[in-house]
Design a protein around this motif. Sequence first.
Motif, mmCIF file in Angstrom:
data_model
loop_
_atom_site.group_PDB
_atom_site.id
_atom_site.type_symbol
_atom_site.label_atom_id
_atom_site.label_comp_id
_atom_site.label_asym_id
_atom_site.label_seq_id
_atom_site.Cartn_x
_atom_site.Cartn_y
_atom_site.Cartn_z
ATOM 1 N N ASN A 5 -38.356 -74.891 -40.565
ATOM 2 C CA ASN A 5 -38.905 -75.041 -41.913
ATOM 3 C C ASN A 5 -38.103 -76.097 -42.647
ATOM 4 O O ASN A 5 -36.871 -76.108 -42.583
ATOM 5 N N ILE A 6 -38.800 -76.989 -43.359
ATOM 6 C CA ILE A 6 -38.105 -78.013 -44.128
ATOM 7 C C ILE A 6 -38.624 -78.010 -45.557
ATOM 8 O O ILE A 6 -39.770 -77.632 -45.814
ATOM 9 N N SER A 7 -37.781 -78.432 -46.459
ATOM 10 C CA SER A 7 -38.165 -78.587 -47.863
ATOM 11 C C SER A 7 -38.174 -80.075 -48.173
ATOM 12 O O SER A 7 -37.272 -80.812 -47.762
ATOM 13 N N LEU A 8 -39.196 -80.500 -48.893
ATOM 14 C CA LEU A 8 -39.328 -81.904 -49.267
ATOM 15 C C LEU A 8 -39.467 -82.026 -50.776
ATOM 16 O O LEU A 8 -40.116 -81.182 -51.402
ATOM 17 N N PRO A 9 -38.921 -83.080 -51.348
ATOM 18 C CA PRO A 9 -39.196 -83.340 -52.760
ATOM 19 C C PRO A 9 -40.694 -83.603 -52.939
ATOM 20 O O PRO A 9 -41.377 -84.050 -51.995
ATOM 21 N N ALA A 10 -41.203 -83.347 -54.109
ATOM 22 C CA ALA A 10 -42.640 -83.476 -54.378
ATOM 23 C C ALA A 10 -43.212 -84.831 -53.959
ATOM 24 O O ALA A 10 -44.278 -84.884 -53.333
ATOM 25 N N VAL A 16 -46.699 -87.180 -47.356
ATOM 26 C CA VAL A 16 -47.089 -86.559 -46.087
ATOM 27 C C VAL A 16 -48.538 -86.098 -46.161
ATOM 28 O O VAL A 16 -49.332 -86.350 -45.254
ATOM 29 N N ASP A 17 -48.906 -85.440 -47.251
ATOM 30 C CA ASP A 17 -50.291 -84.978 -47.408
ATOM 31 C C ASP A 17 -51.276 -86.139 -47.361
ATOM 32 O O ASP A 17 -52.341 -86.045 -46.737
ATOM 33 N N SER A 27 -52.957 -81.693 -39.369
ATOM 34 C CA SER A 27 -52.051 -80.912 -40.212
ATOM 35 C C SER A 27 -50.778 -81.706 -40.463
ATOM 36 O O SER A 27 -50.509 -82.712 -39.791
ATOM 37 N N CYS A 28 -49.992 -81.218 -41.410
ATOM 38 C CA CYS A 28 -48.675 -81.816 -41.661
ATOM 39 C C CYS A 28 -47.821 -81.714 -40.406
ATOM 40 O O CYS A 28 -47.077 -82.632 -40.068
ATOM 41 N N ARG A 29 -47.952 -80.602 -39.724
ATOM 42 C CA ARG A 29 -47.194 -80.373 -38.490
ATOM 43 C C ARG A 29 -47.491 -81.466 -37.459
ATOM 44 O O ARG A 29 -46.580 -81.997 -36.817
ATOM 45 N N ARG A 33 -44.776 -84.140 -35.967
ATOM 46 C CA ARG A 33 -44.565 -84.234 -34.517
ATOM 47 C C ARG A 33 -44.734 -85.665 -34.033
ATOM 48 O O ARG A 33 -43.964 -86.149 -33.199
ATOM 49 N N GLU A 34 -45.763 -86.339 -34.554
ATOM 50 C CA GLU A 34 -45.992 -87.736 -34.164
ATOM 51 C C GLU A 34 -44.816 -88.611 -34.579
ATOM 52 O O GLU A 34 -44.369 -89.486 -33.813
#
Length: 79
Positions: A5-10, A16-17, A27-29, A33-34
């Motif tokens: 699990n990671i936390s990202l600033p807004a 990413v979105d 997905s973000c996942r 991964r890429e």
Amino acid sequence: MNTMNISLPAPMKSFVDEQVVGRGYGSCRAYIRELIRRDQDRQHLRGLLLEGGESDRAVTADPTYFDALRARVRRHPTE
């Protein structure tokens, strides 16, 4: 499979979105991964280049060398 699990600033999360939607990731996942795969490939290539740079020169890459290489590719295009 392990979980991380990671936390990202807004702003990073928004980026990413946007990449997920704009580039067709499921997905973000999948996007993350890429990115990791590309970084692994880049590091592997860097290692190969450094290894090659430290090795002795096998042939001189002059016009004759490239002419022979092109001829070989034309004879065997799928190798």
